[in-house]
Design an enzyme around this catalytic site. Structure first.
Site, PDB file in Angstrom:
ATOM      1  CG  HIS A  85       7.628   5.735  14.493  1.00 22.48           C
ATOM      2  ND1 HIS A  85       7.926   4.469  14.930  1.00 22.48           N
ATOM      3  CD2 HIS A  85       6.611   5.566  13.603  1.00 22.48           C
ATOM      4  CE1 HIS A  85       7.146   3.586  14.346  1.00 22.48           C
ATOM      5  NE2 HIS A  85       6.328   4.230  13.533  1.00 22.48           N
TER       6      HIS A  85
ATOM      7  NE  ARG B 128       6.174 -11.495   1.475  1.00 23.78           N
ATOM      8  CZ  ARG B 128       5.891 -11.442   2.766  1.00 23.78           C
ATOM      9  NH1 ARG B 128       6.752 -11.906   3.633  1.00 23.78           N
ATOM     10  NH2 ARG B 128       4.767 -10.942   3.193  1.00 23.78           N
TER      11      ARG B 128
ATOM     12  NE  ARG C 297      -3.640  -2.210   2.616  1.00 21.81           N
ATOM     13  CZ  ARG C 297      -3.329  -3.453   3.014  1.00 21.81           C
ATOM     14  NH1 ARG C 297      -2.090  -3.739   3.355  1.00 21.81           N
ATOM     15  NH2 ARG C 297      -4.248  -4.395   3.050  1.00 21.81           N
TER      16      ARG C 297
ATOM     17  NE  ARG D 148       7.095  -0.903  13.047  1.00 20.42           N
ATOM     18  CZ  ARG D 148       6.135  -0.007  12.763  1.00 20.42           C
ATOM     19  NH1 ARG D 148       6.428   1.079  12.093  1.00 20.42           N
ATOM     20  NH2 ARG D 148       4.903  -0.183  13.188  1.00 20.42           N
TER      21      ARG D 148
ATOM     22  CD  GLU E 228      10.994   3.997  16.318  1.00 22.62           C
ATOM     23  OE1 GLU E 228      11.026   3.683  15.129  1.00 22.62           O
ATOM     24  OE2 GLU E 228       9.947   4.289  16.918  1.00 22.62           O
TER      25      GLU E 228
HETATM   26  N1  LIG Z   1       6.557   5.460   9.802  1.00 17.46           N
HETATM   27  C1  LIG Z   1       5.317   5.236  10.136  1.00 17.46           C
HETATM   28  O1  LIG Z   1       4.730   5.956  10.921  1.00 17.46           O
HETATM   29  C2  LIG Z   1       4.579   4.078   9.528  1.00 17.46           C
HETATM   30  C3  LIG Z   1       3.193   4.195   9.319  1.00 17.46           C
HETATM   31  C4  LIG Z   1       2.516   3.131   8.756  1.00 17.46           C
HETATM   32  C5  LIG Z   1       3.205   1.961   8.418  1.00 17.46           C
HETATM   33  N2  LIG Z   1       4.544   1.877   8.632  1.00 17.46           N
HETATM   34  C6  LIG Z   1       5.289   0.651   8.263  1.00 17.46           C
HETATM   35  O2  LIG Z   1       5.093   0.415   6.880  1.00 17.46           O
HETATM   36  C7  LIG Z   1       4.930  -0.980   6.695  1.00 17.46           C
HETATM   37  C8  LIG Z   1       4.269  -1.247   5.370  1.00 17.46           C
HETATM   38  O3  LIG Z   1       2.912  -0.864   5.416  1.00 17.46           O
HETATM   39  P1  LIG Z   1       1.928  -1.178   4.189  1.00 17.46           P
HETATM   40  O4  LIG Z   1       0.581  -0.746   4.626  1.00 17.46           O
HETATM   41  O5  LIG Z   1       2.473  -0.679   2.917  1.00 17.46           O
HETATM   42  O6  LIG Z   1       2.000  -2.779   4.169  1.00 17.46           O
HETATM   43  P2  LIG Z   1       1.576  -3.739   2.999  1.00 17.46           P
HETATM   44  O7  LIG Z   1       1.373  -5.073   3.629  1.00 17.46           O
HETATM   45  O8  LIG Z   1       0.477  -3.156   2.188  1.00 17.46           O
HETATM   46  O9  LIG Z   1       2.874  -3.783   2.047  1.00 17.46           O
HETATM   47  C9  LIG Z   1       4.058  -4.413   2.398  1.00 17.46           C
HETATM   48  C10 LIG Z   1       4.696  -4.986   1.132  1.00 17.46           C
HETATM   49  O10 LIG Z   1       5.983  -5.496   1.463  1.00 17.46           O
HETATM   50  C11 LIG Z   1       6.154  -6.760   0.820  1.00 17.46           C
HETATM   51  N3  LIG Z   1       7.139  -7.528   1.579  1.00 17.46           N
HETATM   52  C12 LIG Z   1       7.012  -8.066   2.815  1.00 17.46           C
HETATM   53  N4  LIG Z   1       8.167  -8.653   3.188  1.00 17.46           N
HETATM   54  C13 LIG Z   1       9.024  -8.478   2.160  1.00 17.46           C
HETATM   55  C14 LIG Z   1      10.373  -8.854   1.949  1.00 17.46           C
HETATM   56  N5  LIG Z   1      11.079  -9.514   2.867  1.00 17.46           N
HETATM   57  N6  LIG Z   1      10.959  -8.515   0.766  1.00 17.46           N
HETATM   58  C15 LIG Z   1      10.265  -7.831  -0.179  1.00 17.46           C
HETATM   59  N7  LIG Z   1       8.977  -7.455  -0.027  1.00 17.46           N
HETATM   60  C16 LIG Z   1       8.370  -7.765   1.137  1.00 17.46           C
HETATM   61  C17 LIG Z   1       4.770  -7.383   0.817  1.00 17.46           C
HETATM   62  O11 LIG Z   1       4.664  -8.359  -0.221  1.00 17.46           O
HETATM   63  C18 LIG Z   1       3.898  -6.150   0.545  1.00 17.46           C
HETATM   64  O12 LIG Z   1       3.732  -5.940  -0.843  1.00 17.46           O
HETATM   65  C19 LIG Z   1       4.157  -1.410   7.947  1.00 17.46           C
HETATM   66  O13 LIG Z   1       4.287  -2.783   8.192  1.00 17.46           O
HETATM   67  C20 LIG Z   1       4.796  -0.575   9.030  1.00 17.46           C
HETATM   68  O14 LIG Z   1       5.898  -1.255   9.565  1.00 17.46           O
HETATM   69  C21 LIG Z   1       5.245   2.913   9.176  1.00 17.46           C
HETATM   70  O1  LIG Z   2       2.836   0.971  11.708  1.00 18.80           O
HETATM   71  C1  LIG Z   2       2.220   1.993  12.025  1.00 18.80           C
HETATM   72  O2  LIG Z   2       0.997   2.122  11.879  1.00 18.80           O
HETATM   73  C2  LIG Z   2       2.967   3.156  12.624  1.00 18.80           C
HETATM   74  O3  LIG Z   2       4.336   2.953  12.481  1.00 18.80           O
HETATM   75  C3  LIG Z   2       2.632   3.302  14.074  1.00 18.80           C
HETATM   76  O4  LIG Z   2       2.501   2.060  14.648  1.00 18.80           O
END
Ligand SMILES: NC(=O)c1ccc[n+]([C@@H]2O[C@H](COP(=O)([O-])OP(=O)(O)OC[C@H]3O[C@@H](n4cnc5c(N)ncnc54)[C@H](O)[C@@H]3O)[C@@H](O)[C@H]2O)c1
Ligand SMILES: O=C(O)[C@H](O)CO
Length: 349
Positions: A311, A202, A181, A264, A293
Site C-alpha cells: 500500500h 460511473r 483523477r 482498495r 491489510e
Molecule cells: N494505493 C494508494 O496508495 C492510493 C492512493 C490514493 C488513492 N487511492 C485510492 O484510489 C481511489 C480513487 O482516487 P481518485 O482520486 O482517482 O478518486 P476520484 O473520485 O477522482 O475518481 C474515482 C472515479 O471512480 C468512479 N466510480 C466510483 N464508483 C464507481 C463504480 N462503482 N463504478 C464505476 N466507477 C465508479 C467515480 O465516478 C470517479 O470518476 C481512492 O478512493 C482511494 O481508494 C489509493
Molecule cells: O487513499 C489514500 O490516500 C491512500 O490509499 C492512503 O490512505
C-alpha cells in the site's frame, strides 16, 4: 400590501449568529498517527493540536477517547471509524479531516447522521499513485520482480535468448475501471507507453477529455472486461464498487490478462482472483492493496507472476507534505465558518 413573512434584519442576525457558533478559532485537533514532522509542527502552530507522535495506529479505545474530546479528528486509512465509534463520539466532534484520498474506512452515513463533516485530500496523491500503478502495469508483464529476485539469488547464469521472456505492453488494450483523477493520470501515462485506453466509469467523461486521452468509454463493464489485455482498478471502495470485480467478472477476463489494483482491497474478489491465477486463467497481477491489510493471503506469496507492494501508491515525501497541507486547509476553512473544500458526501464518492 403583502407583509414579509420574516423580518429580514432578524433573519440576517440569526444567520450571523449561526455562522459565529460554527466558528471555532482554536479547535482541538487530534491526529491519530505520526505524520511528517513539518506537518505536525504546523498543525501544532495553527490549532490546539494533539499529535500522536508514535508511528503506531491508535487502538479502538484510544480512538474512542480521542473522539470524545476533540473538535477535529485527523485519521488515516488504518483507523476504522465505524458507526459505533461515531455514535459514541462527543458533541464537540464536528469534523473528520482524513489524511488521504480514500474514505472507505469512515462510515459516511453515520457521520452525516451526527452532523459531522468528513473531508479527504484529493488531487495531491494523484500523480504519485498513477506512477506506482504504471510501474505495476509494466512490472507484471515484464516479470520485473522475478528478474530482481533471480539476480539477488546469485543463480543468474547470464543472458540467454529465452531468458526472462515477458510480454510487451505497447499495442495492448488497457481497461480502466474508475476514470477519475488517478484513472485519468494512469491513462495519460499509458498512452505514452503505446497502450490503447478503454474505460468504465460511473459517468462518461466530457468529449474533450476523452479526445485528449484517446479513451474509449464502455458503459457496459462486462463487455469491456472481455476485450482488454490489462485491467486496472481506480474506483473508490464504496457500496457500488464492493466486490465489483466479482468471481463472475474475473471469469470474463481472457487468460492472458494482467490485473492491477492500486485502489482498495474489497473491490476485487481476492479469493476468486487467486484461484484464477493458480488455474492459469489469469496471467498475473500487480497489487498494492489487499482485502485484509496488512495480512496477505499466503497463496499469493507462492505465485511468481504477482508483483506485490505494501500500500505504497501515494508514498512520496512530497505527497505526504502536500496531503498535510490539504488537511490543514480543510480544518482552517471549516474553523473559519466556511464549507471545507474537500467535503465528501455519502453517495458522491
Ligand atoms: N494505493 C494508494 O496508495 C492510493 C492512493 C490514493 C488513492 N487511492 C485510492 O484510489 C481511489 C480513487 O482516487 P481518485 O482520486 O482517482 O478518486 P476520484 O473520485 O477522482 O475518481 C474515482 C472515479 O471512480 C468512479 N466510480 C466510483 N464508483 C464507481 C463504480 N462503482 N463504478 C464505476 N466507477 C465508479 C467515480 O465516478 C470517479 O470518476 C481512492 O478512493 C482511494 O481508494 C489509493
Ligand atoms: O487513499 C489514500 O490516500 C491512500 O490509499 C492512503 O490512505
Amino acid at each position: 400590501m403583502l407583509q414579509p413573512v420574516v423580518d429580514a434584519d432578524a433573519q440576517l442576525r440569526h444567520i450571523a449568529a449561526m455562522v459565529d457558533a460554527r466558528k471555532c478559532p482554536n479547535p482541538r485537533v487530534i491526529v491519530t498517527r505520526e505524520l511528517p514532522n513539518a506537518t505536525m509542527d504546523r498543525l501544532e502552530a495553527l490549532f490546539d493540536t494533539v499529535n500522536n507522535r508514535a508511528d503506531l495506529a491508535m487502538s479502538r479505545e484510544q480512538l474512542a477517547e480521542a473522539m470524545a474530546y476533540c473538535d477535529v479528528l485527523v485519521p488515516t486509512v488504518v483507523d476504522a471509524i465505524d458507526a459505533e465509534l461515531i455514535a459514541a463520539a462527543g458533541d464537540r466532534l464536528k469534523l473528520i479531516a482524513n489524511f488521504g484520498a480514500g474514505v472507505n474506512h469512515i462510515d459516511l452515513k453515520a457521520a452525516r447522521a451526527r452532523g459531522i463533516i468528513v473531508t479527504n485530500t484529493p488531487g495531491v496523491l494523484t500523480e504519485d499513485t498513477a506512477d506506482m500503478t504504471m510501474a505495476l502495469i509494466v512490472s507484471v508483464p515484464r516479470r520485473l520482480a522475478e528478474g530482481e529476485k533471480l539476480v539477488r539469488s546469485g543463480e543468474w547464469k547470464g543472458w540467454s535468448p529465452g531468458g526472462m521472456l515477458g510480454h510487451r505492453i505497447g499495442g495492448k488494450a488497457l481497461g480502466i475501471v474508475g476514470m477519475g483523477r488517478i484513472g485519468q493520470a494512469v491513462a495519460r501515462r499509458a498512452r505514452a507507453f503505446g497502450l490503447s485506453i478503454h474505460y468504465h466509469n460511473r459517468h462518461r467523461l466530457p468529449k474533450v477529455v476523452e479526445a485528449e486521452l484517446q479513451a474509449q468509454w464502455h458503459p457496459n463493464l462486462d463487455e469491456m472486461l472481455a476485450n482488454v489485455d490489462i485491467l486496472t482498478i481506480h474506483t473508490p471502495r464504496n457500496a457500488d464498487s464492493e466486490n465489483l470485480i466479482s468471481a463472475e467478472r474475473i471469469g470474463l477476463l481472457r487468460p492472458h490478462v494482467y490485473l492491477i489494483n492500486a485502489s482498495r482491497g474489497g473491490i476485487v474478489d481476492e479469493d476468486a482472483m487467486i484461484e484464477a491465477l493458480e488455474a492459469g486463467s489469469l496471467a498475473g497481477a500487480g497489487l498494492d492493496v489487499w482485502t485484509h491489510e496488512p495480512m496477505i493471503d499466503p497463496r499469493l506469496l507462492a505465485l511468481p507472476n504477482v508483483v506485490m507492494t505494501p500500500h505504497m501508491g501515494s508514498a512520496t515525501f512530497e505527497g505526504r507534505l502536500a496531503t498535510g497541507e490539504r488537511v490543514m486547509t480543510n480544518i482552517r476553512m471549516w474553523a473559519d465558518g466556511h464549507r471545507p473544500p474537500d467535503q465528501v458526501l455519502e453517495g458522491w464518492i
